[in-house]
Motif scaffolding. Structure first.
Motif, PDB file in Angstrom:
ATOM      1  N   GLU A  15       0.819  -1.204   0.000  1.00  0.00           N
ATOM      2  CA  GLU A  15       0.000   0.000   0.000  1.00  0.00           C
ATOM      3  C   GLU A  15       0.855   1.258   0.000  1.00  0.00           C
ATOM      4  N   ARG A  16       1.971   1.228   0.711  1.00  0.00           N
ATOM      5  CA  ARG A  16       2.832   2.415   0.822  1.00  0.00           C
ATOM      6  C   ARG A  16       3.899   2.455  -0.263  1.00  0.00           C
ATOM      7  N   GLY A  17       4.029   1.362  -1.027  1.00  0.00           N
ATOM      8  CA  GLY A  17       5.027   1.325  -2.080  1.00  0.00           C
ATOM      9  C   GLY A  17       6.445   1.359  -1.572  1.00  0.00           C
ATOM     10  N   ASP A  18       6.673   0.726  -0.406  1.00  0.00           N
ATOM     11  CA  ASP A  18       8.001   0.776   0.208  1.00  0.00           C
ATOM     12  C   ASP A  18       8.236  -0.538   0.952  1.00  0.00           C
ATOM     13  N   LEU A  19       9.186  -1.339   0.492  1.00  0.00           N
ATOM     14  CA  LEU A  19       9.453  -2.643   1.100  1.00  0.00           C
ATOM     15  C   LEU A  19      10.057  -2.548   2.490  1.00  0.00           C
ATOM     16  N   SER A  20      10.477  -1.352   2.899  1.00  0.00           N
ATOM     17  CA  SER A  20      11.068  -1.221   4.231  1.00  0.00           C
ATOM     18  C   SER A  20      10.017  -1.396   5.333  1.00  0.00           C
ATOM     19  N   TYR A  21       8.722  -1.398   4.959  1.00  0.00           N
ATOM     20  CA  TYR A  21       7.653  -1.639   5.929  1.00  0.00           C
ATOM     21  C   TYR A  21       7.437  -3.136   6.167  1.00  0.00           C
ATOM     22  N   LYS A  22       8.033  -3.964   5.354  1.00  0.00           N
ATOM     23  CA  LYS A  22       7.853  -5.411   5.514  1.00  0.00           C
ATOM     24  C   LYS A  22       8.582  -5.906   6.761  1.00  0.00           C
ATOM     25  N   VAL A  23       7.888  -6.740   7.545  1.00  0.00           N
ATOM     26  CA  VAL A  23       8.459  -7.343   8.749  1.00  0.00           C
ATOM     27  C   VAL A  23       8.477  -8.847   8.532  1.00  0.00           C
ATOM     28  N   SER A  24       9.639  -9.407   8.234  1.00  0.00           N
ATOM     29  CA  SER A  24       9.714 -10.846   7.985  1.00  0.00           C
ATOM     30  C   SER A  24       9.538 -11.610   9.294  1.00  0.00           C
ATOM     31  N   GLU A  56      16.996  -9.198  19.990  1.00  0.00           N
ATOM     32  CA  GLU A  56      18.229  -9.416  19.251  1.00  0.00           C
ATOM     33  C   GLU A  56      18.295  -8.541  18.001  1.00  0.00           C
ATOM     34  N   HIS A  57      17.350  -7.608  17.884  1.00  0.00           N
ATOM     35  CA  HIS A  57      17.287  -6.766  16.696  1.00  0.00           C
ATOM     36  C   HIS A  57      16.824  -5.377  17.102  1.00  0.00           C
ATOM     37  N   GLU A  58      17.264  -4.353  16.357  1.00  0.00           N
ATOM     38  CA  GLU A  58      16.813  -2.993  16.589  1.00  0.00           C
ATOM     39  C   GLU A  58      15.566  -2.717  15.741  1.00  0.00           C
ATOM     40  N   LEU A  59      14.659  -1.911  16.283  1.00  0.00           N
ATOM     41  CA  LEU A  59      13.423  -1.573  15.584  1.00  0.00           C
ATOM     42  C   LEU A  59      13.636  -0.329  14.730  1.00  0.00           C
ATOM     43  N   THR A  60      13.397  -0.448  13.425  1.00  0.00           N
ATOM     44  CA  THR A  60      13.501   0.702  12.537  1.00  0.00           C
ATOM     45  C   THR A  60      12.173   1.458  12.506  1.00  0.00           C
ATOM     46  N   VAL A  61      12.214   2.683  12.042  1.00  0.00           N
ATOM     47  CA  VAL A  61      11.030   3.535  12.075  1.00  0.00           C
ATOM     48  C   VAL A  61       9.895   2.961  11.230  1.00  0.00           C
ATOM     49  N   HIS A  62      10.201   2.524  10.006  1.00  0.00           N
ATOM     50  CA  HIS A  62       9.143   2.017   9.131  1.00  0.00           C
ATOM     51  C   HIS A  62       8.541   0.725   9.667  1.00  0.00           C
ATOM     52  N   LYS A  63       9.355  -0.119  10.258  1.00  0.00           N
ATOM     53  CA  LYS A  63       8.818  -1.350  10.836  1.00  0.00           C
ATOM     54  C   LYS A  63       8.014  -1.046  12.097  1.00  0.00           C
ATOM     55  N   ALA A 119       2.145   4.317  17.690  1.00  0.00           N
ATOM     56  CA  ALA A 119       3.570   3.999  17.697  1.00  0.00           C
ATOM     57  C   ALA A 119       4.218   4.351  19.031  1.00  0.00           C
ATOM     58  N   ASP A 120       3.830   5.506  19.608  1.00  0.00           N
ATOM     59  CA  ASP A 120       4.450   5.899  20.874  1.00  0.00           C
ATOM     60  C   ASP A 120       4.029   4.955  22.005  1.00  0.00           C
ATOM     61  N   GLN A 121       2.791   4.428  21.946  1.00  0.00           N
ATOM     62  CA  GLN A 121       2.355   3.466  22.951  1.00  0.00           C
ATOM     63  C   GLN A 121       3.050   2.121  22.752  1.00  0.00           C
ATOM     64  N   LEU A 122       3.337   1.787  21.505  1.00  0.00           N
ATOM     65  CA  LEU A 122       3.954   0.507  21.223  1.00  0.00           C
ATOM     66  C   LEU A 122       5.319   0.379  21.884  1.00  0.00           C
ATOM     67  N   ILE A 123       6.138   1.430  21.808  1.00  0.00           N
ATOM     68  CA  ILE A 123       7.472   1.331  22.386  1.00  0.00           C
ATOM     69  C   ILE A 123       7.606   2.069  23.707  1.00  0.00           C
ATOM     70  N   GLY A 124       6.493   2.648  24.199  1.00  0.00           N
ATOM     71  CA  GLY A 124       6.444   3.194  25.557  1.00  0.00           C
ATOM     72  C   GLY A 124       7.484   4.243  25.840  1.00  0.00           C
ATOM     73  N   SER A 125       8.135   4.122  26.978  1.00  0.00           N
ATOM     74  CA  SER A 125       9.085   5.142  27.439  1.00  0.00           C
ATOM     75  C   SER A 125      10.349   5.198  26.598  1.00  0.00           C
ATOM     76  N   ALA A 168      10.135   8.787  16.291  1.00  0.00           N
ATOM     77  CA  ALA A 168       9.029   7.825  16.260  1.00  0.00           C
ATOM     78  C   ALA A 168       7.728   8.484  16.676  1.00  0.00           C
ATOM     79  N   ARG A 169       7.781   9.415  17.637  1.00  0.00           N
ATOM     80  CA  ARG A 169       6.557  10.105  18.067  1.00  0.00           C
ATOM     81  C   ARG A 169       5.959  10.901  16.920  1.00  0.00           C
ATOM     82  N   SER A 170       6.798  11.582  16.152  1.00  0.00           N
ATOM     83  CA  SER A 170       6.269  12.383  15.049  1.00  0.00           C
ATOM     84  C   SER A 170       5.649  11.495  13.976  1.00  0.00           C
ATOM     85  N   LEU A 171       6.256  10.330  13.748  1.00  0.00           N
ATOM     86  CA  LEU A 171       5.715   9.418  12.736  1.00  0.00           C
ATOM     87  C   LEU A 171       4.456   8.711  13.212  1.00  0.00           C
ATOM     88  N   SER A 172       4.271   8.607  14.517  1.00  0.00           N
ATOM     89  CA  SER A 172       3.098   7.901  15.027  1.00  0.00           C
ATOM     90  C   SER A 172       1.803   8.595  14.641  1.00  0.00           C
TER      91      SER A 172
END
Length: 243
Positions: free
Chosen positions: A32-41, A52-59, A71-77, A83-87
């Motif tokens: 939908e967004r035309g960007d494979l960086s949103y894919k979460v394998s 064991e992995h860092e969370l990227t903004v698009h994921k 998004a801000d609730q997902l990763i909390g404090s 990330a807050r601006s993108l949420s």
């Protein structure tokens, strides 16, 4: 981001999603967004849930949409300013919003008021992310698109549907007496989301989408659980009076 993995695993289990199902949902978002960086394998998410992995903004955005949480609730404090601006991107009216627990009457009021009709019906039927924390009753919402004529005129474009994601089994019994009693399901297909009546073959291998008798749409068929996913049963509909 200590503790994020456990929080993500708990959310996934609450929604009863497998790792593969989350991957499928994220692929839909990426398309939908035309960007494979949103894919979460599935493998990437498994490592993320084990910290064991860092969370990227698009994921982050994709997982927030899948789990119907800001998004801000997902990763909390641990949430960063970026990330807050993108949420804010997740609070669109073109999203499915969770219902809170309560009486049927109060849930109906929330369905009308908390999910305002968009100015114009989207072309495609959509699920859209919510801005509230998931409750114990995993209700979702969707908006019927202009191109989804499956149940038109009974459920026209622009209608808001409430989906019970706990009711994912396709009913094999035909104990309904009229069309308003017939179970309606919200599906994710290779072509996108669609809402309609469904039937399975005798071996439960093929799912057929059944259009309304007055609809110009044709029936469609997919390999059950392989090519199509039932996201839940529609239990309430709000129909707009006109465009």
């Amino acid at each position: 981001m200590a503790g994020l993995g456990a929080r993500l695993r708990a959310l996934r289990q609450q929604w009863r999603f497998s790792l593969r199902e989350v991957e499928q949902h994220s692929c839909r978002i990426a398309r939908e967004r035309g960007d494979l960086s949103y894919k979460v394998s599935a493998s990437w998410l498994k490592r993320l849930e084990s910290d064991e992995h860092e969370l990227t903004v698009h994921k982050l955005i994709a997982l927030a949409e899948i789990y119907s949480i800001r998004a801000d609730q997902l990763i909390g404090s641990t949430c960063t300013a970026e990330a807050r601006s993108l949420s804010d991107q997740l609070s669109s009216p073109n999203a499915t919003i969770l219902l809170t627990e309560g009486s049927r009457k109060s849930r109906a009021k929330r369905l009308r008021s908390a999910t305002p009709f968009p100015d114009h019906s989207p072309d495609q039927t959509r699920l859209v992310p919510a801005g509230v924390t998931p409750s114990r009753t995993p209700y979702r919402r969707g908006i019927i698109g202009k191109l989804d004529l499956t149940l038109n005129p009974m459920i026209p474009a622009g209608s808001i549907v409430q989906i019970d994601t706990a009711k994912r089994e396709i009913s094999s019994t035909k104990n309904w007496t009229h069309e308003f009693q017939r179970p309606i399901y919200f599906l994710m297909t290779p072509e996108g989301y669609v809402c309609g009546w469904c039937e399975l073959d005798s071996n439960s291998e093929w799912l057929t989408l059944i259009p309304h008798p007055l609809s110009p749409a044709s029936s469609r068929r997919w390999k059950y659980r392989t090519e199509v996913e039932n996201l839940g049963r529609v239990i309430a509909v709000v129909i707009r009076s006109g465009e």
